[in-house]
Design an enzyme around this catalytic site. Sequence first.
Site, PDB file in Angstrom:
ATOM      1  N   LYS A  79       0.857  -1.202   0.000  1.00 61.11           N
ATOM      2  CA  LYS A  79       0.000   0.000   0.000  1.00 61.11           C
ATOM      3  C   LYS A  79       0.888   1.245   0.000  1.00 61.11           C
ATOM      4  O   LYS A  79       1.880   1.299   0.733  1.00 61.11           O
ATOM      5  CB  LYS A  79      -0.880  -0.054   1.255  1.00 61.11           C
ATOM      6  CG  LYS A  79      -1.947   1.026   1.342  1.00 61.11           C
ATOM      7  CD  LYS A  79      -2.820   0.790   2.580  1.00 61.11           C
ATOM      8  CE  LYS A  79      -3.953   1.793   2.710  1.00 61.11           C
ATOM      9  NZ  LYS A  79      -4.830   1.534   3.861  1.00 61.11           N
ATOM     10  N   SER A 154      -9.677   1.600   2.934  1.00 65.91           N
ATOM     11  CA  SER A 154      -8.790   2.349   2.066  1.00 65.91           C
ATOM     12  C   SER A 154      -7.744   1.485   1.353  1.00 65.91           C
ATOM     13  O   SER A 154      -7.112   1.975   0.419  1.00 65.91           O
ATOM     14  CB  SER A 154      -8.075   3.425   2.881  1.00 65.91           C
ATOM     15  OG  SER A 154      -7.280   2.823   3.884  1.00 65.91           O
ATOM     16  N   SER A 178      -9.915  -0.866   7.097  1.00 64.57           N
ATOM     17  CA  SER A 178      -9.356  -0.725   5.748  1.00 64.57           C
ATOM     18  C   SER A 178      -8.664  -1.946   5.165  1.00 64.57           C
ATOM     19  O   SER A 178      -8.324  -1.936   3.992  1.00 64.57           O
ATOM     20  CB  SER A 178      -8.397   0.454   5.702  1.00 64.57           C
ATOM     21  OG  SER A 178      -9.146   1.623   5.546  1.00 64.57           O
TER      22      SER A 178
END
Length: 514
Positions: A79, A154, A178
């Site tokens: 990420k 996210s 997330s």
Amino acid sequence: MSLTELSAAELLQRLRSGEVSATDAAKACLDRIEQVNDRVNAIVRVDRAKVLEDAGKVDQKRAAGQPVGALAGLPVVVKDLLCTQGEPTTCGSRMLRDFSPPYDATAVAKLRSADGVILGKANLDEFAMGGSTESSIFGPTRNPWDTSRVAGGSSGGSAAAVAASLAPLAIGTDTGGSIRQPAGLCGITGLKPTYGRISRYGLIAFASSLDQIGPMAHSAEDCALLLEVLAGHDPRDATSVDRPVPQYRESLITPLKGLKLGVVKDHFGAGLDEEVAAAVERAIDVYRSLGAEIRDVALPHGRYGVATYYVIAPCEASSNLARYEGVHYGYRTDEGQLLAELDAERKQLLAAGDKRAAENLDTALVRMYRKSRSEGFGPEVKRRIMLGTYALSAGYYDAYYVKALKVRRLIRQDFDRAFEQVDLIVGPVTPSTAFKIGEKTNDPLAMYREDLYTVTANLAGIAGIAFPCGQSKAGLPIGVQLQSPPFQEETLLRAAHQFQMATDWHKRRPALEK
Ligand code: GLN
């Protein structure tokens, strides 16, 4: 079956036997990214030459007869909120668009030293604030099962990358859901470990008392493999806990007979989509058939979870994000233009005879801070900064922040009590399946309600895992969530693995063809 469709465990076996080289695996993923990434927008940066160079190094090690790390050349997506040395780490924000950190996050360093090959950086909501991966400067990530829908967020880029077979493993972060929510919406497995299990050093902070890094993959077994690499104490993160890291893969096969699973009635009430409820009920039946004992438990303060989270997380965000002022690093507004504007304003005031106002104009420095921040951050990040600043301000601190901390304690106590009666809690991950891109962008509260079943784990600091347990009539994945007391990742992974031995939801792949 193509290499990219294999689970990490299957690919690892072939890497270890020498049937497949790290370079073969990297090339297969790079080709797959080239073919389909523009349809899902899961990965925002790939440096093909560097990936092949890193994979080549693992192959050379093996050829020279040197010991190879636990990941043995497995490709991993990270990420874009974890620092990668010398490579852009943007948080999906204009603020950090040109930022290349001078060091690796501990999680990234551990990946590298275990001979994982970092394939690229994954898309995310700006600064991980969101539940749909729509607010990134790189544009929205699309759900591989239906590209008109969100991948969740996210860590939507990480989830979609695994679901679309761009990479067998990914790293996400979970502050309020997330990892679990996008895993649920994309039909993959994602684990949010206990707070403190994985070092947060080099994870760009959103809400420091809630943030946690975790593995995302096709199966619980693959998550166990990655967690073994990532977990452990780190002197650079004072909140990382000094406890031995279990060999998570070893206990996966222990049967579940006698495991006590708690069900919370409130989790099946209003707001939960019927198809999701039915799939989760069926998952509970699978557990019954595996010998688990199902019991009702209560989490009476759970209904205050979203409200509590959306005070505490913005408070911490407003403080963490104060560092982006256009001076040390990050985006800075055009100073030439700023000075020209200031000059013009002063002249205008003087011409109008308002000498006082002209003298009281904000200085260029103050304007530079303000303009850099207002141009560098997107609307959701600004909303959080304003909410947090307000809740922390002198007159409101007790009414909002302190009160939220008290409710947080009650939420934690609910879990403590529930876990005196059961080993794990089972329930939904999200209220519904993946929603349409754009559907909730103008309704922040609707977006926040997505986090109903996930935020309480972060508030309490406990662990949770999400994995697929069904599909809607429209063909969208449905996830189920298990939660455990702190540092019981072994039980979580084992329970998810046993489910996956009895079902094949985790083996399904979307038909994402071009
Ligand atoms: N959706 C939640 C939020 O917007 C959770 C985000 C996260 O876990 N990073 O804050």
